[in-house]
Design an enzyme around this catalytic site. Structure first.
Site: not given
Lengths: 319, 292
Positions: A11, A59, A84, A110, A118, A168
């Site tokens: 990322r 979103e 999302f 992610h 998470d 991630r």
């Protein structure tokens, strides 16, 4: 033994690429949904505040707004977590972006169980399945930081919707600066003749490489392929693997239903039917844990890939 | 922008165009055998005023960069848009009869890659205003003075994505954006207020920092006045809440939810065309009901 590679964030590589490309191409705009600090699009925001839009936690609005921006010739890159995007805005992606074939780039961060602590709600495991069925879109998951930088250039050059998936965690750097990157053309990381391990994302590709090394000790020659593009799937590479090795294992941090492995299987079934084993999440939700623990829990590590390779080989049709 | 004599909009001409649009809608829906008359007819007066008085556009050059944009968010009402485009000269009026046929440029819900003058592909509700925001932002970035008009249904306002977009328009102070709500208070399953109420509508938009104008959506004069007010409003997007009647102009369709997605057969078409009439204020059917 394979040398322990350097670990880097894909990322960050993408965020740096957007800053680099944003300087050359003033039409690039970036949209985020209150996760710029995590997707690292805040780097672009800092450099080009007039071309960065934090749309808040909305979103669907990110995608609709991006469609409108694309209509004025801008090239929007929309970033948020893969759960999302596409999870909360699939219809906007389908109708407003893909049906209209607009030049909008999606960044699904992610992806995979390696998101870790998470847990299930934040581990994108169905995003490829959701997007793969939509016409006009290209789906990429560049293996590592080096490949991500090249992919960013290719994505900008490609006119039309693209989704870039990324994890991630820091992941092993397994590709080389001189390697070619072309959308839809898989890269062979290791030659082999008994079985082909087709992986996506360097976290799992590294496990494939470790598996190949162990298999070699058992006298099994495994080819390892970096299938960075889920759509369009590289049929030629799959045909070659089927013809030359006769057995395939796909490995991905995604549900085995509808992911890259499914795309490989769909191609194989109509081209050269070949035994395939599928490494991935077996129709269950993610969990909290460390990435390493989760790779064991979900059967994604080298030892599972070795078993799958042996099983695929055992299923080869006797000559 | 179309101008009548003395540089002023020609009300009589716009009303004639509104009638032509209604006739086109009924004829194309009859030919198609399916489609949505109710919400098309309720927007006919607005579309006539928009395309024949307000809009800066060139039907011979649909991609003219300096054009104003019209985004039909309630895509199922595309017959009214197709009719306005054909009457403006984007494509021949007889082509309207190909609506919903295989390989026609006039898809059942609008597709921007097929039809000249169609700016967005729509049909799934709740997306048009967000797209309009994006284009309004893009136009401002480019220093363009082109404006964006977004046409929404009232039932559509039940979609949460609309409210995400409503927040964006005012947060970004998009004064080059005008949204028009077809407030006919009917949706497929019945009255909007019975299905899931949206009233008080104007107050909601005001609370979301929009400039709000309430009008009789079938009054050309009030529509033109609202356009002028929107043009002069700075720092805020404008929402025109237009009180309308579904099926307006065709007596037997007016205010009937069952005419949302049912088209007239040959006899009904003849009857509709014969009695086609739009009057200011309450509709013909309302007056008749009051008498009864």
């Amino acid at each position: 033994m394979i040398a322990v590679p350097e670990m880097k964030l894909t990322r960050e590589a993408l965020a740096d690429s957007l800053v680099r490309l944003g300087k050359i191409n003033k039409n690039i705009v970036v949209l985020d949904a209150d996760l710029a600090k995590s997707t690292l699009t805040n780097k672009f925001a800092k450099e080009y505040p007039d071309r960065f839009f934090d749309m808040g936690i909305a979103e669907q609005d990110v995608i609709a707004t991006a469609a409108g921006l694309a209509l004025t010739g801008k090239i929007p890159f929309c970033a948020t977590y893969g759960v999302f995007l596409p999870g909360r805005c699939w219809d906007q992606i389908r109708v407003s972006i893909c049906y209209a074939n607009l030049n909008v780039k999606l960044i699904a961060a992610h992806g995979g169980v390696s998101v870790g602590a998470d847990g299930a709600t934040h581990q994108a495991l169905e995003d490829i399945a959701m997007l793969r069925a939509i016409p006009n879109i290209v789906l990429l998951m560049p293996a590592d930081a080096i490949e991500m930088a090249k992919a960013a250039d290719a994505v900008l050059k490609h006119v039309g919707p693209v989704c870039i998936r990324m994890g991630r965690e820091k992941v092993p750097v397994i590709t080389k600066p001189e390697d070619k990157f072309e959308i839809g053309i898989a890269n062979v990381l290791l030659e082999g003749s008994d079985v082909t391990l087709i992986g996506q994302g360097s976290l799992i590709l590294y496990e494939c490489l470790l598996a190949a090394e162990e298999l070699k000790k058992k006298g099994i020659s495994a080819r390892v392929v970096n299938m960075h593009t889920s759509k369009p799937i590289d049929g030629k590479c799959i045909d070659k693997a089927a013809l030359e090795t006769g057995a395939i294992v796909t490995a991905e941090e995604h549900q085995v239903i509808g992911g890259m492995g499914s795309a490989v299987a769909e191609h194989c079934a109509k081209s050269i039917p070949t035994p395939i084993e599928f490494i991935g999440v077996q129709d269950r939700f993610g969990e909290s844990g460390t990435p390493k623990e989760l790779f064991e829990e979900f059967g994604l590590s080298a030892k599972f890939i070795i078993r799958a390779a042996e099983k695929a080989i055992s299923r080869k049709r006797k000559k | 922008m179309f101008q009548g004599k003395n540089g002023k909009p020609d009300i009589k001409y716009i009303k004639e165009k509104a009638m032509a649009i209604r006739k086109d809608i009924l004829e194309m829906l009859n030919a198609a055998g399916s489609g949505h008359p109710g919400g098309s007819l309720s927007a006919a007066d607005f579309f006539a005023a928009l395309y024949f008085a307000e809009l800066r556009h060139d039907p011979k050059n649909p991609k003219w960069p300096d054009r104003d944009r019209v985004f039909l968010s309630k895509g199922h009402a595309c017959p009214v848009l197709y009719a306005a485009l054909a009457e403006s000269g984007y494509f021949p009026v007889p082509e309207l009869l190909t609506l919903r046929k295989l390989h026609s440029r006039l898809q059942g819900h609008p597709h921007m890659l097929k039809t000249p003058g169609i700016e967005i592909s729509a049909g799934s509700l709740g997306q048009g205003l967000g797209i309009a925001n994006g284009t309004a932002i893009g136009l401002k970035m480019d220093g363009s003075d082109s404006r964006v008009f977004c046409v929404m249904g009232d039932g559509e306002l039940q979609e949460g994505s609309v409210w995400e977009a409503i927040m964006t328009s005012s947060h970004r102070k998009l004064d080059n954006l005008v949204a028009w709500v077809d407030y006919n208070n009917l949706q497929i399953d019945g009255k909007v207020e019975d299905v899931k109420g949206i009233a008080p509508l104007a107050e909601k938009f005001k609370a979301f920092n929009w400039h709000v104008i309430e009008i009789d959506g079938h009054s050309i004069e009030e529509t033109l006045k609202a356009f002028k007010e929107a043009r002069e409003t700075k720092g805020k997007p404008t929402m025109i809440v237009a009180k309308t009647e579904k099926g307006r102009g065709v007596c037997f369709m007016e205010n009937k939810p069952e005419w949302h997605g049912v088209v007239p057969n040959k006899e009904q078409l003849e009857e509709a065309l014969k009695g086609l009439c739009v009057i200011e204020g309450p509709s013909k059917s309302q007056i008749e009901n009051a008498d009864a």
